[in-house]
Design a protein around this motif. Sequence first.
Motif, short mmCIF file in Angstrom:
data_model
loop_
_atom_site.label_atom_id
_atom_site.label_comp_id
_atom_site.label_asym_id
_atom_site.label_seq_id
_atom_site.Cartn_x
_atom_site.Cartn_y
_atom_site.Cartn_z
N TRP A 21 1.05 -1.16 0.51
CA TRP A 21 0.42 0.11 0.00
C TRP A 21 0.85 1.22 0.19
CZ3 TRP A 21 -5.61 0.62 0.75
CH2 TRP A 21 -6.37 -0.83 0.29
N GLY A 22 2.11 1.42 -0.78
CA GLY A 22 2.66 2.90 -0.72
C GLY A 22 3.66 2.88 0.16
N ARG A 23 4.73 3.25 -0.35
CA ARG A 23 5.81 3.58 0.63
C ARG A 23 5.79 4.64 1.92
NH1 ARG A 23 6.03 6.45 -4.08
NH2 ARG A 23 6.86 9.14 -3.67
N TRP A 24 4.96 5.06 1.57
CA TRP A 24 3.94 6.57 2.43
C TRP A 24 3.83 5.49 3.93
CZ3 TRP A 24 4.78 11.52 1.38
CH2 TRP A 24 4.69 12.08 -0.47
N VAL A 97 -9.27 -4.94 5.16
CA VAL A 97 -9.95 -6.00 4.65
C VAL A 97 -10.18 -5.34 2.94
CG1 VAL A 97 -12.25 -6.69 4.14
CG2 VAL A 97 -11.56 -6.63 6.20
N ALA A 98 -10.18 -3.59 3.12
CA ALA A 98 -10.82 -3.04 1.87
C ALA A 98 -8.97 -2.98 1.66
CB ALA A 98 -10.23 -1.57 2.38
N ALA A 99 -7.92 -3.26 1.70
CA ALA A 99 -6.80 -3.69 1.04
C ALA A 99 -6.98 -5.41 -0.03
CB ALA A 99 -5.20 -3.27 1.45
N THR A 100 -7.58 -6.49 1.24
CA THR A 100 -7.45 -7.64 0.62
C THR A 100 -8.44 -7.59 -0.49
OG1 THR A 100 -7.27 -8.53 2.72
CG2 THR A 100 -8.08 -9.85 0.92
N GLU A 101 -9.48 -6.71 -0.96
CA GLU A 101 -10.48 -6.40 -1.10
C GLU A 101 -9.90 -6.20 -2.98
OE1 GLU A 101 -13.51 -8.02 -1.76
OE2 GLU A 101 -13.53 -8.74 0.55
N PHE A 102 -8.67 -4.82 -2.88
CA PHE A 102 -8.40 -4.13 -3.89
C PHE A 102 -7.76 -5.23 -4.48
CE2 PHE A 102 -4.68 -1.70 -5.69
CZ PHE A 102 -5.53 -0.81 -6.58
N ASP A 103 -6.37 -6.03 -3.63
CA ASP A 103 -6.14 -6.20 -4.11
C ASP A 103 -6.62 -7.82 -5.39
OD1 ASP A 103 -3.47 -5.27 -3.28
OD2 ASP A 103 -3.54 -7.06 -2.06
N ALA A 104 -7.58 -8.66 -4.42
CA ALA A 104 -9.07 -9.25 -5.58
C ALA A 104 -9.64 -8.78 -6.53
CB ALA A 104 -9.12 -9.87 -4.71
N GLY A 105 -9.18 -7.73 -6.72
CA GLY A 105 -9.39 -6.66 -8.22
C GLY A 105 -11.54 -6.66 -7.78
N ARG A 106 -11.76 -6.61 -6.39
CA ARG A 106 -13.15 -6.00 -6.26
C ARG A 106 -13.04 -4.90 -5.17
NH1 ARG A 106 -12.60 -12.11 -3.84
NH2 ARG A 106 -12.36 -11.03 -1.77
N TYR A 107 -13.04 -3.66 -6.25
CA TYR A 107 -12.92 -2.33 -6.37
C TYR A 107 -14.07 -2.01 -5.70
CZ TYR A 107 -8.98 -3.53 -9.49
OH TYR A 107 -8.08 -4.15 -10.35
#
Length: 212
Positions: A21-24, A97-107
Motif C-alpha cells: 500500500w505504498g512507501r508512505w 479488509v479494503a486492501a484485501t478486496e483491492f488486491d482481489a480486484g473487487r474495487y
Amino acid sequence: MAAHLEEQQELDDFKYFWKNWGRWLFALLIAAALGYLGYIIYKDHKISQNREAAEVLAQMVDKAQSKADSKQINADLLKLQQDYPDTVPAAQATMMVAATEFDAGRYDTAAGHLNWVLSNQKAPLIQALAAQRLAVVLLQQKKYAEALAALDTKVDADFAPILLETKGDVYAAQNKAKEAVQSYGQALSQLPKEAVGEREVLQMKIDALKSN
C-alpha cells in the motif's frame, strides 16, 4: 503502560497486511500508533472501548495470518464497525479488509470500506490515508473525477503531499501533463528535506512528464 506497549506490538504486527500500500504507509502507521496511544491516554472514558476494539483487531490479524475463512474475518470486521465505529482499530481493520478486496480486484467493495472509514473516523491521519487509498481504487476503475473529489478531502498539512502526489497520478493517467506536474511540484514543495526517497520519486515523475 504495559498494556499500551502490548497494543503497540499488535499494531506493528498489523503492518504485514499493508506491504503493497505504498512507501508512505510505514510513517503513517507509526504516527497512527502513537496517536492512538495518546488518544486512549487522554480520553480516559474511551480506554475500555479502545482496548476491546484492539483485541478484536488482534483476533482479525491472527485469523488472516492463519488464512482463516473470510467469513470469520468479516464477522470480526462487522463487530468492530457496529460496536466500536469511532475507534482507530475499527478504521485499521476496515482498511485492512479494503486492501484485501483491492488486491482481489473487487474495487467497489474496497471503495465502500474506505468510504466507511472516511465517514466514521475523523482523525486527520486516518482521513488522509483513507482518502488516498480511495482515490487509488477509483483511479484503477478510471473514475477520474471521483478520484479527484476524494483527494479534495481536507487533511493536516503534514499529510497533504500524499494526496497531492496521488492527484498528480490521476492527472497523468488522463494525459494531463501540465496539471500532473503542478500537483507533483506542490507535493515536492511541501515535503520536508529529509524525505529524500519521496522527493526523488516525485522529481522523477516530474522529469518523465517534462521529457515527453
